[in-house]
Design a protein around this motif. Structure first.
Motif, PDB file in Angstrom:
ATOM      1  N   CYS A 133      18.780 -35.175  -4.878  1.00 57.86           N
ATOM      2  CA  CYS A 133      19.762 -35.781  -3.990  1.00 57.86           C
ATOM      3  C   CYS A 133      21.109 -35.043  -4.116  1.00 57.86           C
ATOM      4  CB  CYS A 133      19.916 -37.229  -4.442  1.00 57.86           C
ATOM      5  SG  CYS A 133      20.357 -38.326  -3.178  1.00 57.86           S
ATOM      6  N   THR A 134      21.470 -34.687  -5.364  1.00 54.93           N
ATOM      7  CA  THR A 134      22.764 -34.022  -5.589  1.00 54.93           C
ATOM      8  C   THR A 134      22.802 -32.653  -4.905  1.00 54.93           C
ATOM      9  OG1 THR A 134      22.825 -35.139  -7.723  1.00 54.93           O
ATOM     10  CG2 THR A 134      24.431 -33.406  -7.403  1.00 54.93           C
ATOM     11  N   VAL A 191      26.104 -37.193   8.938  1.00 58.68           N
ATOM     12  CA  VAL A 191      25.593 -38.548   8.696  1.00 58.68           C
ATOM     13  C   VAL A 191      24.833 -38.601   7.362  1.00 58.68           C
ATOM     14  CG1 VAL A 191      23.970 -40.281   9.544  1.00 58.68           C
ATOM     15  CG2 VAL A 191      25.520 -39.167  11.134  1.00 58.68           C
ATOM     16  N   MET A 192      24.035 -37.575   7.115  1.00 58.77           N
ATOM     17  CA  MET A 192      23.311 -37.517   5.828  1.00 58.77           C
ATOM     18  C   MET A 192      24.310 -37.504   4.674  1.00 58.77           C
ATOM     19  SD  MET A 192      20.020 -37.326   5.874  1.00 58.77           S
ATOM     20  CE  MET A 192      19.461 -36.488   4.433  1.00 58.77           C
ATOM     21  N   PRO A 198      24.993 -40.860  -0.047  1.00 62.09           N
ATOM     22  CA  PRO A 198      25.758 -41.647  -1.027  1.00 62.09           C
ATOM     23  C   PRO A 198      25.045 -42.934  -1.435  1.00 62.09           C
ATOM     24  CG  PRO A 198      27.212 -40.871   0.701  1.00 62.09           C
ATOM     25  CD  PRO A 198      25.829 -40.502   1.128  1.00 62.09           C
ATOM     26  N   TRP A 199      24.425 -43.627  -0.464  1.00 60.89           N
ATOM     27  CA  TRP A 199      23.750 -44.880  -0.804  1.00 60.89           C
ATOM     28  C   TRP A 199      22.484 -44.623  -1.603  1.00 60.89           C
ATOM     29  CZ3 TRP A 199      26.303 -49.060  -1.118  1.00 60.89           C
ATOM     30  CH2 TRP A 199      27.384 -49.282  -0.281  1.00 60.89           C
ATOM     31  N   VAL A 200      21.732 -43.576  -1.195  1.00 63.44           N
ATOM     32  CA  VAL A 200      20.491 -43.273  -1.930  1.00 63.44           C
ATOM     33  C   VAL A 200      20.823 -42.910  -3.381  1.00 63.44           C
ATOM     34  CG1 VAL A 200      18.522 -41.684  -2.085  1.00 63.44           C
ATOM     35  CG2 VAL A 200      19.244 -42.546   0.149  1.00 63.44           C
ATOM     36  N   LEU A 204      19.768 -44.699  -6.893  1.00 62.46           N
ATOM     37  CA  LEU A 204      19.006 -43.981  -7.930  1.00 62.46           C
ATOM     38  C   LEU A 204      19.733 -44.031  -9.274  1.00 62.46           C
ATOM     39  CD1 LEU A 204      17.850 -40.785  -5.962  1.00 62.46           C
ATOM     40  CD2 LEU A 204      16.376 -42.575  -6.861  1.00 62.46           C
ATOM     41  N   ILE A 205      21.064 -43.778  -9.236  1.00 67.47           N
ATOM     42  CA  ILE A 205      21.832 -43.770 -10.495  1.00 67.47           C
ATOM     43  C   ILE A 205      21.844 -45.172 -11.107  1.00 67.47           C
ATOM     44  CG2 ILE A 205      24.112 -43.398 -11.543  1.00 67.47           C
ATOM     45  CD1 ILE A 205      24.619 -41.196  -9.553  1.00 67.47           C
TER      46      ILE A 205
END
Ligand code: HEM
Length: 380
Positions: A133-134, A191-192, A198-200, A204-205
């Motif tokens: 994701c990062t 948008v991604m 950010p929400w995903v 996860l964190i």
């Protein structure tokens, strides 16, 4: 700390805060394993840097305009005219590099200390997804300034997905919002970058940290032989470890500001779809994959480049040895060192390839495989 006491009593007179206090007290004074030290601060540092990205990202959104006509100009406005815009953009751009670096160091730490072993396999898998994701944050954010490098790197980067058998073309069109990289692509990446990722990553964190807190940090004992850490042999989370993390965080901020002042991130030239620049390169964290792809035909290359990610996800299930101590697991340590060395070598080759470099008065042209060819003076 009179103010804390006053707020506490104000709340206690109105709400039953006993349970919350008990929870906070337990978490704050939880003893950590005795080997916990400097290398254990990189997980928290990654989380701090994520917060930095969110805060500076929101501030950038005030002036950033995601269209092909305005994106480049709005970033130019931010760094030249908006109050402290140069600092906010610098914190965001350098922060992304630092965050990826910290997540990678944190992953290496947990790998070499065998912290991914039972019962923490899921913590590791969530970590790998967070890393994915990062870097996707990095990939989508790179296009947003709409400059020549970002435009062409995204054109090449998204082209790679087109070689996936059967679904490749569909997938590439989905990513780009059409045949080429256009304003549609910019909207999708925006948008991604500002909503979906950010929400995903927050989710996860959150689960990653929840699991880490519930199971506690791994000790150096063998799998199945971990003894609970009592106060006599553990390190208190508060104040000992928290202070260490605070100091490292301050050092990181000082380093970020120094980097922003000494090496401001260039904006370059506005994207021109008709003019392909020389030496289009991805960001540093994609350089090794970029170089690796050159050694294989397109479709095969794509599958080969997916192998390291797949191995990372499956690693806790492949390495069945119960030892955590690096001295007692020489093969796993050798594999880790070998993988790191390969990534660094391919990254360096990717960096030098297709570049002209002058060493002590002699100019060399590095070809696609980073083999240097001397350019004789006057023969250019
Ligand atoms: C945005 C990304 C990430 C954040 C914010 C994060 C945060 C943290 C924090 C604060 C800890 C506890 C302290 C420490 O060990 O440093 C931790 C533990 C852990 N993390 Fe991450 N992490 C991230 C990514 C990763 C990645 C990429 C991996 C591995 C692929 C990973 C694997 C682990 C494991 C196995 C533990 C347990 C460590 C132990 O028990 O000693 N994490 N993480």
């Amino acid at each position: 700390m009179k103010i804390v006491h006053t707020i506490r009593s104000w709340l206690a007179r109105r709400y039953d805060i006993g349970l919350v206090e008990e929870f906070v007290d337990e978490q704050a004074h939880k003893p950590l394993p005795p080997h916990v030290g400097f290398w254990h601060t990189f997980g928290t540092l990654s989380a701090y840097l994520f917060v930095n990205q969110v805060v500076t990202g929101i501030l950038l959104m005030i002036y950033y305009r995601p269209t092909t006509d305005t994106a480049f100009e709005s970033i130019r406005f931010i760094i030249t005219k908006a109050h402290f815009g140069w600092l906010i953009r610098g914190l965001h751009a350098w922060g992304s590099t630092m965050m990826i670096l910290c997540v990678l160091v944190h992953m290496c730490r947990t790998y070499f200390m065998g912290a991914y072993k039972k019962p923490r396999e899921l913590t590791w898998v969530l970590g790998v997804l967070s890393l994915g994701c990062t870097v996707t944050f990095g990939f989508t954010g790179y296009l947003l300034p709409w400059n020549q490098l970002s435009y062409w790197a995204t054109t090449v980067g998204t082209e790679i997905t087109g070689v996936i058998p059967w679904v490749g073309q569909y997938f590439m069109t989905l990513l780009r919002g059409g045949d080429g990289v256009t304003g549609e692509t910019l909207s999708r990446f925006y948008v991604m970058h500002v909503v979906v990722l950010p929400w995903v990553l927050t989710g996860l964190i959150a689960v990653h940290l929840f699991l880490m807190r519930v199971q506690g940090l791994a000790t150096m004992e063998r799998v199945g032989e971990e003894k609970p850490i009592d106060k006599s042999r553990g390190i208190p989370f508060f104040p000992n470890h928290i202070v260490k993390e605070g100091v490292i965080f301050c050092l990181m901020l000082a380093m970020l500001v120094t980097l922003i002042v000494l090496w401001p991130v260039e904006l370059g030239e506005k994207a021109d779809p008709l003019k392909t620049p020389k030496g289009i390169k991805p960001e540093w964290y994609f350089l090794s994959t970029y170089q690796l792809l050159k050694f294989f035909p397109k479709t095969l290359g794509l599958f080969v480049s997916l192998i390291p990610g797949l191995l990372l996800v499956l690693w806790p299930f492949l390495d069945r040895s119960p030892e955590r101590n690096p001295r007692k697991r020489p093969i796993a340590v050798a594999i880790g060192v070998f993988a790191l060395a390969l990534a660094l070598i391919f990254g360096a080759l990717g960096y030098f390839s297709e570049r002209e470099i002058t060493f002590s008065g002699r100019t060399y042209d590095f070809d696609a495989y980073a083999v240097p060819h001397r350019i004789e003076p006057g023969k250019k």
